[in-house]
Design an enzyme around this catalytic site. Sequence first.
Site, PDB file in Angstrom:
ATOM      1  CB  CYS A 210      -1.014  -0.107   1.340  1.00 45.13           C
ATOM      2  SG  CYS A 210      -1.865   1.475   1.435  1.00 45.13           S
TER       3      CYS A 210
ATOM      4  CG  HIS B  56      -5.218  -2.145  -2.125  1.00 44.56           C
ATOM      5  ND1 HIS B  56      -4.439  -2.714  -1.368  1.00 44.56           N
ATOM      6  CD2 HIS B  56      -5.019  -0.849  -1.985  1.00 44.56           C
ATOM      7  CE1 HIS B  56      -3.694  -1.827  -0.656  1.00 44.56           C
ATOM      8  NE2 HIS B  56      -4.132  -0.474  -1.105  1.00 44.56           N
ATOM      9  CD  GLU B  57      -6.203   1.855  -4.798  1.00 41.64           C
ATOM     10  OE1 GLU B  57      -6.498   2.867  -3.727  1.00 41.64           O
ATOM     11  OE2 GLU B  57      -5.152   1.671  -4.815  1.00 41.64           O
TER      12      GLU B  57
ATOM     13  CG  HIS C   5      -7.372   2.768   0.573  1.00 42.84           C
ATOM     14  ND1 HIS C   5      -6.797   2.930   1.595  1.00 42.84           N
ATOM     15  CD2 HIS C   5      -6.290   2.241  -0.384  1.00 42.84           C
ATOM     16  CE1 HIS C   5      -5.547   2.381   1.568  1.00 42.84           C
ATOM     17  NE2 HIS C   5      -5.268   2.115   0.240  1.00 42.84           N
TER      18      HIS C   5
END
Length: 192
Positions: A106, A148-149, A152
């Site tokens: 990350c 992954h994003e 976030h």
Amino acid sequence: MPVAELLRLGSPHPIVRWGDPVLHTPARAVTDFGTELQELLADMFATNDAAHGAGLAAPQLGVDLAVFIYDCTDETGTRRTGVLCNPALTLPEGRSRRLVSYGEGCLSLPGAYADVDRPDVATCTGQDQYGDPIVVAAGGTLGRCLQHETDHIDGIVFGDRLATRARKRLHRMFDEGAHHYPADWPQSPSDR
């Protein structure tokens, strides 16, 4: 503005590190697709490029908006670049679900990696930089990036998906190499 233009206009900004509340709180929906958003997107692409990343979410620049950019390859090796605002993630279920363990990092915890199990493909629906509906489906690095994003945007860092021991190992790895990444990285380059 077109992605090609966004790719050439921005300036790199410092990336927020894990522990900052903006990374651990769900982001606000994007409702204004005007000039401010376009400038943010251009800066996100420039920052991602300076950091050699696959993608970057607005919270990683300290902005609590539900938007991320991606610039990486899919399962065919094709480079794909784009924007996803207000993403909603769909993952395979049942027999079509295949988990892949892969070393994930990350940009908000630079230099640290851990194996994370994620589905091999993902589909994201949302809006592009103009506010128009968009669907992005992919495997490979892009499929992982979409997951992954979106995490976030939901206030989740990939370390939240690890067992306690693996999370501690990840933080030790970061602590051992943190001196390579200045506080304003990637605005100032790393010495790696």
